[in-house]
Design a protein around this motif. Sequence first.
Motif, PDB file in Angstrom:
ATOM      1  N   HIS A 402       4.766  24.841  22.945  1.00  9.91           N
ATOM      2  CA  HIS A 402       6.125  24.536  22.497  1.00  9.91           C
ATOM      3  C   HIS A 402       6.060  23.142  21.870  1.00  9.91           C
ATOM      4  N   ASP A 403       6.101  23.073  20.574  1.00 11.38           N
ATOM      5  CA  ASP A 403       6.025  21.786  19.882  1.00 11.38           C
ATOM      6  C   ASP A 403       7.366  21.062  20.017  1.00 11.38           C
ATOM      7  N   VAL A 404       7.350  19.884  20.610  1.00 15.27           N
ATOM      8  CA  VAL A 404       8.578  19.109  20.829  1.00 15.27           C
ATOM      9  C   VAL A 404       8.720  18.113  19.690  1.00 15.27           C
ATOM     10  N   THR A 405       9.817  18.171  18.962  1.00 11.42           N
ATOM     11  CA  THR A 405       9.979  17.362  17.752  1.00 11.42           C
ATOM     12  C   THR A 405      11.223  16.478  17.785  1.00 11.42           C
ATOM     13  N   THR A 406      11.883  16.391  18.931  1.00 11.48           N
ATOM     14  CA  THR A 406      13.122  15.617  19.028  1.00 11.48           C
ATOM     15  C   THR A 406      13.011  14.577  20.129  1.00 11.48           C
ATOM     16  N   GLY A 407      13.396  13.327  19.805  1.00 12.89           N
ATOM     17  CA  GLY A 407      13.445  12.260  20.797  1.00 12.89           C
ATOM     18  C   GLY A 407      12.328  11.257  20.663  1.00 12.89           C
ATOM     19  N   ASP A 408      12.378  10.229  21.498  1.00  9.86           N
ATOM     20  CA  ASP A 408      11.337   9.207  21.545  1.00  9.86           C
ATOM     21  C   ASP A 408      11.224   8.679  22.966  1.00  9.86           C
ATOM     22  N   ASN A 409      10.174   7.914  23.240  1.00 11.95           N
ATOM     23  CA  ASN A 409       9.960   7.401  24.596  1.00 11.95           C
ATOM     24  C   ASN A 409      10.079   5.882  24.662  1.00 11.95           C
ATOM     25  N   GLY A 410      11.001   5.326  23.878  1.00  9.02           N
ATOM     26  CA  GLY A 410      11.311   3.905  24.016  1.00  9.02           C
ATOM     27  C   GLY A 410      11.869   3.603  25.403  1.00  9.02           C
ATOM     28  N   TYR A 411      11.700   2.366  25.849  1.00  7.44           N
ATOM     29  CA  TYR A 411      12.081   2.033  27.228  1.00  7.44           C
ATOM     30  C   TYR A 411      12.801   0.684  27.263  1.00  7.44           C
ATOM     31  N   SER A 412      13.919   0.631  27.969  1.00  5.62           N
ATOM     32  CA  SER A 412      14.686  -0.608  28.138  1.00  5.62           C
ATOM     33  C   SER A 412      14.812  -0.941  29.618  1.00  5.62           C
TER      34      SER A 412
END
Length: 465
Positions: A402-412
């Motif tokens: 399942h290719d995931v193409t939405t979002g990012d893993n930025g962190y605050s």
Amino acid sequence: MQRSTLSQRMPNVLILSTVMLSLLTGLFLFSGSQSASAAGHVSPNNTVSIHPQYLYQGKPQAGVTFSCQSNTAAVRCYGPEQIRKAYDIQPLLDKGITGKGRKIVIIDAFDAPTIREDLATFDALFGLNDPVLNIYYPDGKTPFDYNDENQVGWSGEITLDVQWAHAVAPDATIQLVLAKSNNDADILSATKFAVRQNLGDVISQSFGEGEKCVDPKLLKEEHQLFFEASLKGITLFASAGDQGSSQPTCDGSNNFFLSASSPATDPFVTSVGGTQLDADATTGAYKGEVVWNEPDFGVAGGGGYSTIYRTPLYQLGTKGIGKYRGGPDVSYNGAINGGVLAVWNADGTGQGVYIFGGTSAGSPQWAGITALGAQLANKRLGFLNPGFYILGHSPLAKQVFHDVTTGDNGYSYVDDNGKTVTIPGYKATKGWDAATGWGTPDVSKLLPALTKLTVTSSKDLTKFK
């Protein structure tokens, strides 16, 4: 044009694999730089950490449906039935591919005093059989202290790892190896025991730390050990981390720095990132996934680039990867909102049912998937990363991942001065990316292909060292 079936397309993949494996003749090299100035001083007693996230849902009662098991719940959850459906595991189980005759090794620290009772309750709650669970304390058993937050956190991690490796591969033997502490040296010692005693087919490591926080001598010793494991045909998984593109600094403060997680960055290890699964809460029917990133809980799926290991040859030609190893390689559901249910006696006073999240949920489930594959192939699967990348670059990728193409893993996070600090993350894209790797598995389609692409011979593995 009619779509070709998986079996029709396999010969092309096998040809591709032969070509690629013939090209994998280089070495994994340390970059030669191990400065920890950006992350804080490296202590010889540095520790790996775990960050299982959990929410209490109630007491375990047979026949009870928990409020989170609803499509309208504010925070949703899944049991074994839904996860098996979503990731297409159930068809294999229905055919008798249940992990029977295979062994899953789980490395953790300290103890979970009620793990046997909690596992039995978990099985009764979800209609699973009780597995063989062997527990090893190779360097001695540390007395458990319910007042020690660190030890309690590890007991939750152990609970999650054991129950969900078992949920995926219900007839596999669970080999739980517990280090006497979470110091790097103690974790390495426990892993040595598991490898040199040849305890199982696959090892799950649901822990990590910033690469620069690991003593360079220990890191090289660990790399050699992972090579030894691969020579024995043992598959290695590790969680990519739960703070997105960052890791805690090495000085023990409440700060973070841009970093990938060790041991997940080791080229002999398959790094497991995190997604947020959207599936029907009742049937488990798959709907889609995005990068796991839940700012309200302060967590996100790990991923990024090593500063220690040069690009391994199986990653050459992969868009988005430059001079250094990128991770994760694959992903799995790690969200809290959409997490998995487990039974845990958190304080020693009684069992509860909790939603668990984290990439630490993905590593043991991938270990369970590997146990299924080992039964299917009637052999250990060994070093899997070349196979993952062969499939990722092949026409089969759309069927097996399942290719995931939405979002990012930025962190605050909020630092000690009360200032919000944001560490930029990596965006999900088509194909491989540093947020989710190749994506999550369609297990019934993946395993028949993956079992034909394993690397277990000493001749081939020496090329990787």
